[in-house]
Design an enzyme around this catalytic site. Sequence first.
Site, short mmCIF file in Angstrom:
data_model
loop_
_atom_site.label_atom_id
_atom_site.label_comp_id
_atom_site.label_asym_id
_atom_site.label_seq_id
_atom_site.Cartn_x
_atom_site.Cartn_y
_atom_site.Cartn_z
N ASP A 40 0.88 -1.17 0.00
CA ASP A 40 0.00 0.00 0.00
C ASP A 40 0.91 1.22 0.00
O ASP A 40 1.50 1.57 1.02
CB ASP A 40 -0.90 -0.01 1.25
N LYS A 97 2.22 11.09 -3.69
CA LYS A 97 1.16 10.29 -4.32
C LYS A 97 0.05 11.17 -4.90
O LYS A 97 -0.58 10.82 -5.90
CB LYS A 97 0.59 9.33 -3.28
N GLU A 147 -7.56 0.22 -3.96
CA GLU A 147 -7.41 0.15 -2.51
C GLU A 147 -8.65 -0.37 -1.79
O GLU A 147 -8.54 -1.25 -0.93
CB GLU A 147 -6.98 1.52 -1.97
N ASP A 192 -12.73 4.24 1.82
CA ASP A 192 -11.32 4.37 2.14
C ASP A 192 -10.93 5.84 2.10
O ASP A 192 -10.76 6.42 1.02
CB ASP A 192 -10.49 3.55 1.15
#
Length: 613
Positions: free
Chosen positions: A11, A73, A174, A196
């Site tokens: 992750d 990210k 995810e 999420d």
Amino acid sequence: MADPEPLIGIDLGTTNSIVATVQDGQPVVIKNRTGQALTPSVIAVSKNGKRLVGGIAKRQAITNPQETVYAAKRLIGRKFSSHEVQDALRSLPYEVVPGQHDDLRIRMGGKDMSVPEISAMILQELKADAEAHFGRPVSKAVVTVPAYFNDAQRQATKDAGRIAGLDVLRIINEPTAAALAYGFSRTVNGRVAVLDLGGGTFDVSVLEINQGVFDVVGTGGDTYLGGEDWDNRIIEWLVFGFAKEHGIDLRKDRMALQRLKDAAEKAKVELSSVKETQLNLPFISTPPGGGAALHLQAALSREKLDDLTADLAERVVGITTEVLGEAGVRASELKEVILVGGMSRMPKIVEAVRGYFRREPCKGVHPDEVVALGAAVQAHALVAQEGELLLLDVTPQSLGVAIAGGYVRRIIPKNTTVPTSATEVFATSKDFQRLVKIMVLQGEHELAHQNELLGEFVLTGLREAPRGQVEIEVTFDINAEGIVSVSARDRETGLRQSITVTASSGLTEEELKRIMDEQRGYLMAARISEELKVKRMELDSLARDVMDALTRARLLPGGGGLPADAVPRAEQVLEHARQVRAGEDVGALGRACELLTGCLTQLKGPSRSGMGR
């Protein structure tokens, strides 16, 4: 028979990253070399030019803000001109500059680096953690991305994996990974929703789980909604208050901005367990004309934070409503609502989710670890000879081509199960045209320019004919990772042109190879540097022991029975060791250590036996 190479799930987070594997049939988190589960997604270059990754990089961020990169990210796969990047520039202490093709580069250590390069450094750290855990090389991984990542962002993530020396077997969403971890070793049948909310992104996926089959029926999200936005609201509130009181904009001071960032993040975390917290930043600034240093002190309550971020919580609910509507699922039909990500600990988010679904969200999964664990489950399933886990994911955004008038013709609508393929036939729009340009677009807007341009290519050699008489067949293919390939064929002549879509703002193959070579060179140099450090420490320790043994031998009557040449030889070896220590030859250091060990044995042996008589 040799054990198969270990597989890992990663992750790659906005604020923290985590790596996991499956051992003895169970997914487990791999602790990093400091014994922690989470590795901060922070990269830095120190004053002496050394690369720092993870916790060590985060600890020095305040004193080295311009050379410390976080939240990369959120920037990966984006264009410099995008409003998300331009908005981020206002609050980032490090420098972001445009690349040659409207991509973005991060200036660090006197070099302009692509975001995949930065992300690869974090992946290399996680890879090293996994190799330390297994005691052997690791080269294969499943990596997760936000469900709403477009093709450019997915490609950039795969590029980061290649640079890091990882064969990315598959990229999965995810929330889907979270569902895999939730359903693993459980008897789960029915529909579940996974929300999420992490440090930089928010995703929602609705899945139908039945006898080990995980079928995603709808997904959506916002790749620019996460904990960073809550932090920024606190920063804006502090900046506004300080400017109102002292007339100074703290955002213009990079070090002050980094201190504000650090304080905001800590305050946000604290307010998940307390009603009020104090922010105290002494010596944050000085008046323009000189004078006493200024301090920032403020009390922030949970109620005030909820007020500052009310619209962010509303966006979470709004996106959730939209995804359920597109999936054709009512909230009451869900068997479980799974809330994951670091921000799921925030009371206001829990309250908003509880209020929307009229039920308590599931607390049976670890909010930080579950995504990595799910990636590990998927990695295991890809190579396991037994088990019946099947993942059916969907494309998060529609795919199509630009057509006359500046509009989009959708060929694959969003929430289509992947892998998939679709073909549509188009006709020429102009008289006697000899070529057509195929512009591949991703997004939901009717106007072409409002969507993401994934790539473009040209089909040439068409027969000259009035418009509408030459037909072009366009085929889209999407693999299980969501990577897109497009081909166009002249139906009359069979002429074909195709591309595997690479992000128009991404790295070229030549750049990738160059960066990979640079990374290998850096890692080799770093490994040699580490070996030099270890050998020098060993040499220093042995040299001290030899000097202590020499001192004791000189104090003993008759030199403690040592051979006549023992002391001069030891002195020569010590001098040789001092000379070798200043060099960069690992082999020479090792040989010097062997000579010192020999001297030490000679010096200790007789003196010990003499003392014992």
